[in-house]
Design a protein around this motif. Structure first.
Motif, mmCIF file in Angstrom:
data_model
loop_
_atom_site.group_PDB
_atom_site.id
_atom_site.type_symbol
_atom_site.label_atom_id
_atom_site.label_comp_id
_atom_site.label_asym_id
_atom_site.label_seq_id
_atom_site.Cartn_x
_atom_site.Cartn_y
_atom_site.Cartn_z
ATOM 1 N N ILE A 1 20.971 21.933 32.917
ATOM 2 C CA ILE A 1 20.074 21.632 31.797
ATOM 3 C C ILE A 1 19.803 20.135 31.790
ATOM 4 O O ILE A 1 20.742 19.320 31.848
ATOM 5 N N ASN A 2 18.551 19.748 31.711
ATOM 6 C CA ASN A 2 18.169 18.342 31.539
ATOM 7 C C ASN A 2 17.740 18.188 30.073
ATOM 8 O O ASN A 2 16.589 18.434 29.722
ATOM 9 N N TYR A 3 18.692 17.796 29.223
ATOM 10 C CA TYR A 3 18.455 17.834 27.783
ATOM 11 C C TYR A 3 17.378 16.829 27.355
ATOM 12 O O TYR A 3 17.556 15.630 27.459
ATOM 13 N N GLN A 4 16.260 17.392 26.894
ATOM 14 C CA GLN A 4 15.102 16.609 26.438
ATOM 15 C C GLN A 4 14.677 15.564 27.468
ATOM 16 O O GLN A 4 14.163 14.507 27.120
ATOM 17 N N VAL B 1 17.511 25.353 34.135
ATOM 18 C CA VAL B 1 17.081 26.224 33.046
ATOM 19 C C VAL B 1 16.628 25.384 31.852
ATOM 20 O O VAL B 1 16.857 24.176 31.796
ATOM 21 N N SER B 2 16.003 26.036 30.911
ATOM 22 C CA SER B 2 15.377 25.342 29.785
ATOM 23 C C SER B 2 16.393 24.794 28.783
ATOM 24 O O SER B 2 17.315 25.503 28.367
ATOM 25 N N ASP B 3 16.177 23.545 28.409
ATOM 26 C CA ASP B 3 17.007 22.966 27.339
ATOM 27 C C ASP B 3 16.565 23.443 25.962
ATOM 28 O O ASP B 3 17.242 23.199 24.972
ATOM 29 N N LYS B 4 15.432 24.123 25.900
ATOM 30 C CA LYS B 4 14.879 24.541 24.605
ATOM 31 C C LYS B 4 15.744 25.599 23.941
ATOM 32 O O LYS B 4 15.912 25.593 22.728
ATOM 33 N N TYR B 5 16.269 26.525 24.745
ATOM 34 C CA TYR B 5 17.062 27.587 24.138
ATOM 35 C C TYR B 5 18.434 27.793 24.783
ATOM 36 O O TYR B 5 19.286 28.443 24.203
ATOM 37 N N TRP B 6 18.697 27.207 25.949
ATOM 38 C CA TRP B 6 20.037 27.327 26.533
ATOM 39 C C TRP B 6 21.052 26.522 25.714
ATOM 40 O O TRP B 6 22.252 26.704 25.871
ATOM 41 N N THR B 7 20.593 25.628 24.881
ATOM 42 C CA THR B 7 21.474 24.926 23.945
ATOM 43 C C THR B 7 21.197 25.381 22.517
ATOM 44 O O THR B 7 21.530 24.697 21.556
ATOM 45 N N GLY B 8 20.582 26.557 22.378
ATOM 46 C CA GLY B 8 20.326 27.128 21.062
ATOM 47 C C GLY B 8 21.424 28.099 20.669
ATOM 48 O O GLY B 8 22.228 28.529 21.497
ATOM 49 N N SER B 9 21.435 28.434 19.385
ATOM 50 C CA SER B 9 22.456 29.352 18.897
ATOM 51 C C SER B 9 21.799 30.377 17.984
ATOM 52 O O SER B 9 21.431 30.059 16.857
ATOM 53 N N GLY B 10 21.630 31.569 18.483
ATOM 54 C CA GLY B 10 20.984 32.629 17.711
ATOM 55 C C GLY B 10 20.602 33.757 18.638
ATOM 56 O O GLY B 10 20.564 33.604 19.871
ATOM 57 N N LEU B 11 20.297 34.897 18.064
ATOM 58 C CA LEU B 11 19.976 36.065 18.882
ATOM 59 C C LEU B 11 18.713 35.869 19.705
ATOM 60 O O LEU B 11 18.604 36.403 20.813
ATOM 61 N N ILE B 12 17.743 35.130 19.176
ATOM 62 C CA ILE B 12 16.507 34.908 19.926
ATOM 63 C C ILE B 12 16.793 34.037 21.147
ATOM 64 O O ILE B 12 16.373 34.349 22.273
#
Length: 339
Positions: free
Chosen positions: A279-282, A312-323
């Motif tokens: 992940i390349n965060y932002q 992989v995407s930093d948009k949701y691989w560092t997210g927390s939720g079912l989506i």
């Protein structure tokens, strides 16, 4: 004859008195407005129910007393309408709820949710600090939910709880399924929470079946690159949780007992993983990515030699939720099972 006439007259008078008494008794027993004589009350419709204090009735029907995970007792609406739950927007959307504002880091909001949260203003948590009470007051929430006890520190809870009932989780991200169930309870949407969890469990089951031939006996590592350096994400949070705990892929010994581990060129040979996700965060970790992936040590790694390194995407691989978790699962199936 005369005696009979007198007797009939007396019987008629007695009957009249009985009817009159009965009518008065029924009128005295009819419900009326408090403090108003029954005879002065307007005529009620046949379906009208006895009156009661509307404020006390509404309070009983429309509020509940609950205790949050820090032991605070609070009275909340039975079905809140204006909810402020920063960094729980993913779970809110899963339950069909649009919050009054959404978490932001500066101006950056959680991009993967914007098809559902378009038009919802962002409120900044720059530096991990909660927004001022004045900024929250402007939102006029009827329920505030803090996803971590960290956000409630330093008097924040006391200030927020004066604005609206404030529920605090110890760590909602550490128990996503439990926190969604609790959210369903708090928001008066238990059925929606149960359906969302069931749908996710089915998605996990189907993904594991597709991945089985590719991941049995294998390990995966997730490396996050940012402006401060690079580190392995363990199996308790974000994409690391999905890989190890949901999809059942093994994890590196470096994070067997830790939530994260710093990565350096010296540590790289210890990353025992058949698949590596980066992940390349932002976009802040580009320099570290170049340093690592350009080194001979990295190029000699089994995962790198086999072409099993995936950005992989930093948009949701560092997210927390079912989506977010659902999107991560889709990525893993696509990359490893080639679907």
């Amino acid at each position: 004859m005369k005696k009979i006439s007198v007797l009939l007259l007396m019987m008629l008078l007695a009957a009249s008195l009985l009817v009159a008494c009965g009518t008065k008794t029924e009128a005295e027993n009819e419900p009326g407005e408090a403090g108003v004589a029954p005879s002065a009350a307007p005529a009620a419709s046949p379906s009208a129910a006895p009156s009661r204090d509307p404020e006390s009735a509404a309070e009983t029907a429309e509020t509940r007393v609950i205790t949050d995970e820090l032991g605070h007792d609070l009275t909340i609406p039975a079905k809140p309408v204006k909810v402020f739950a920063p960094y729980m927007e993913d779970s809110l959307v899963s339950l069909g709820v649009k919050p009054v504002a959404q978490w932001a880091n500066g101006d950056a909001v959680q991009e993967y949710l914007q098809d559902k949260l378009g038009g919802v203003p962002g409120i900044s948590f720059t530096g991990g600090l909660p927004p001022s009470p004045e900024a929250v007051l402007d939102l006029a929430p009827d329920l505030i939910i803090l996803h971590t006890a960290h956000y409630a520190k330093d008097g924040v809870y006391e200030k927020y709880s004066k604005i609206a009932p404030t529920y605090v989780f110890n760590n909602a991200a550490g128990d996503l399924k439990g926190s969604i169930t609790k959210l369903g309870e708090l928001l008066g949407r238990p059925a929606e929470a149960e359906l969302a969890l069931q749908a996710h469990e089915l998605k996990v089951k189907e993904a594991k079946a597709k991945l089985a031939p590719y991941v049995e006996g294998k390990k995966a590592a997730l490396i996050n690159f940012n402006g401060k350096g690079m580190y392995l994400i363990g199996g308790n949070y974000f994409g690391g949780y999905v890989l190890s705990q949901e999809l059942g892929i093994g994890k590196s010994k470096l994070v067997e007992t830790e939530n994260s581990a710093d990565v350096s060129l010296e540590i790289v040979p210890q990353i025992d993983a058949d698949y590596i996700f980066t992940i390349n965060y932002q976009g802040t970790g580009s320099a570290f990515i170049q340093e690592l992936t350009g080194s001979p040590i990295w190029k000699s790694m089994p995962a790198a030699k086999a072409g099993h390194v995936y950005e992989v995407s930093d948009k949701y691989w560092t997210g927390s939720g079912l989506i977010a978790y659902g999107k991560i699962i889709d990525d893993v199936v696509r990359l490893l099972a080639h679907e």
